[in-house]
Design an enzyme around this catalytic site. Structure first.
Site, mmCIF file in Angstrom:
data_model
loop_
_atom_site.group_PDB
_atom_site.id
_atom_site.type_symbol
_atom_site.label_atom_id
_atom_site.label_comp_id
_atom_site.label_asym_id
_atom_site.label_seq_id
_atom_site.Cartn_x
_atom_site.Cartn_y
_atom_site.Cartn_z
ATOM 1 N N SER A 47 49.148 54.493 13.957
ATOM 2 C CA SER A 47 47.766 54.872 14.259
ATOM 3 C C SER A 47 47.160 55.770 13.181
ATOM 4 O O SER A 47 46.126 56.391 13.397
ATOM 5 C CB SER A 47 47.712 55.586 15.618
ATOM 6 O OG SER A 47 48.643 56.659 15.668
ATOM 7 N N GLU B 168 51.083 55.579 27.825
ATOM 8 C CA GLU B 168 51.649 54.232 27.979
ATOM 9 C C GLU B 168 52.580 54.137 29.187
ATOM 10 O O GLU B 168 52.424 53.225 30.010
ATOM 11 C CB GLU B 168 52.354 53.778 26.700
ATOM 12 C CG GLU B 168 52.819 52.322 26.786
ATOM 13 C CD GLU B 168 53.559 51.837 25.553
ATOM 14 O OE1 GLU B 168 54.381 50.912 25.695
ATOM 15 O OE2 GLU B 168 53.324 52.370 24.454
ATOM 16 N N ASN C 214 54.928 57.190 17.998
ATOM 17 C CA ASN C 214 55.602 56.383 16.970
ATOM 18 C C ASN C 214 55.744 57.161 15.663
ATOM 19 O O ASN C 214 56.728 56.995 14.946
ATOM 20 C CB ASN C 214 54.892 55.032 16.783
ATOM 21 C CG ASN C 214 53.583 55.131 16.048
ATOM 22 O OD1 ASN C 214 53.548 55.193 14.829
ATOM 23 N ND2 ASN C 214 52.479 55.149 16.786
ATOM 24 N N THR D 239 56.783 50.865 24.273
ATOM 25 C CA THR D 239 56.875 50.059 23.050
ATOM 26 C C THR D 239 57.082 50.873 21.781
ATOM 27 O O THR D 239 57.503 50.324 20.761
ATOM 28 C CB THR D 239 55.603 49.207 22.876
ATOM 29 O OG1 THR D 239 54.464 50.071 22.793
ATOM 30 C CG2 THR D 239 55.431 48.231 24.027
ATOM 31 N N HIS E 148 46.420 57.472 19.117
ATOM 32 C CA HIS E 148 46.764 58.882 18.973
ATOM 33 C C HIS E 148 46.588 59.358 17.530
ATOM 34 O O HIS E 148 47.543 59.497 16.772
ATOM 35 C CB HIS E 148 48.186 59.130 19.478
ATOM 36 C CG HIS E 148 48.237 59.306 20.957
ATOM 37 N ND1 HIS E 148 49.336 58.998 21.723
ATOM 38 C CD2 HIS E 148 47.304 59.761 21.830
ATOM 39 C CE1 HIS E 148 49.071 59.254 22.991
ATOM 40 N NE2 HIS E 148 47.849 59.716 23.074
#
Length: 316
Positions: free
Chosen positions: A271, A133, A228, A170, A43
């Site tokens: 990322s 995900e 994240n 995750t 991403h």
């Protein structure tokens, strides 16, 4: 202005592996063309733009199956977020060449769900709705996997067995997951818990929690679609108590954020390309609120610097 460079930050091994797989695919002349990535390989739009220059087409959409319907020939790369067995089967039926760049941590969760289904369990999966995900994880066994994002989702959740496993996406905030697991424990006391926050996500969140508290402001460098990255901003605000903003690159920094700020913490999502983060840090290091010549915020990192280098195999 003092810059607190939070460490560790930036790329994780799963992201680097996925990008190397895709770059090697671009260099492999034997693969059927065109080469597509089913969704964003990771991403970050800077990364997908760089792959476009490599000749790899990124297709995005509401679900992996819907994206796959747009592809009739060539090669398909599955992203680091993982895909369901149905997606893999559909690609096979369409005669597509497939390359799997799923993060090993995601594969581990998929394997766990399959194993527990075989033992007669239902699975409560904590994750973000409409994120790839959880889509892949739920797709492993959609008849027994129940996706929840927040405590309110538990109110209407009924499970027809005492054999329950609880696991998670995750890249979630480990604190959010812990709180939700405590709520689940109250409603389903027989549930077994298997926390699957990947190590890279965990250590980056803990670094923000421990290091951002000395700053007046935290800047998280990451794509708006990066879960994240968004969680790092959340951790700064909710755990470290430091106001945070997420920016895709230096061009999104607002000068008013820096008014009266003496210490700025900088981190980056798993990322986020390292050169993009370095450019943000370089801007902050030279910024002087009294000197307009230091106010320019323009991304200058060339796309050629975004992707990891790979060795080109010499033709025999």
């Amino acid at each position: 202005m003092k810059i607190v460079k939070i460490s560790p930050r930036g790329y994780c091994y799963g992201v680097v592996d996925a990008m190397v797989i895709a770059r090697n695919a671009a260099l492999d002349k034997s693969l059927p063309r065109p080469i597509y990535i089913l969704g964003m390989i990771v991403h970050n739009k800077h990364v997908t733009d760089a792959f476009e220059e490599d000749g790899i087409i990124t297709l995005d959409g509401p679900s992996r199956l819907e994206i796959l319907d747009k592809i009739d020939s060539g090669t398909v790369i599955f992203t680091a977020h993982g895909v369901s067995p149905e997606v893999k089967q559909r690609a096979k039926e369409k005669g597509l060449t497939t390359i799997d760049a799923t993060c090993p941590d995601v594969t581990k969760t998929h394997d766990l769900i399959e194993a527990k289904k075989a033992e007669g369990y239902h699975v409560i999966y904590i994750g973000k709705k409409n994120h790839p995900e959880p889509e892949g994880a739920v797709g492993i066994a959609p008849d027994i996997v129940h996706l929840i994002e927040r405590a309110d989702d538990l109110k209407t959740l009924e499970i027809p067995t005492d054999k329950i496993l609880v696991t998670n996406q995750t890249t979630m905030s480990q604190w959010d997951v812990q709180h939700l697991m405590e709520d689940i424990q109250k409603k389903f006391p027989t549930a077994e818990f298997h926390k699957e926050i990947c190590l890279a996500t965990q250590v980056r969140q803990e670094a923000v929690a421990k290091q951002a508290d000395v700053a007046d402001l935290t800047i998280v460098v990451g794509d708006p679609k990066s879960n994240n990255s968004n969680r790092l901003a959340q951790v700064s605000q909710e755990i470290a108590g430091t106001k945070a903003y997420r920016v895709a690159d230096v061009s999104e920094i607002q000068l008013e954020w820096l008014q009266g700020v003496e210490n700025v913490a900088v981190t980056a999502g798993a990322s986020t390309p390292t050169p993009i983060t370095k450019e943000v840090i370089a801007f902050l290091e030279q910024y002087n609120p009294m000197n307009p010549a230091t106010w320019e915020r323009v991304r200058k990192v060339p796309l050629q610097k975004i992707l990891p280098r790979v060795k080109v195999k010499k033709e025999q």
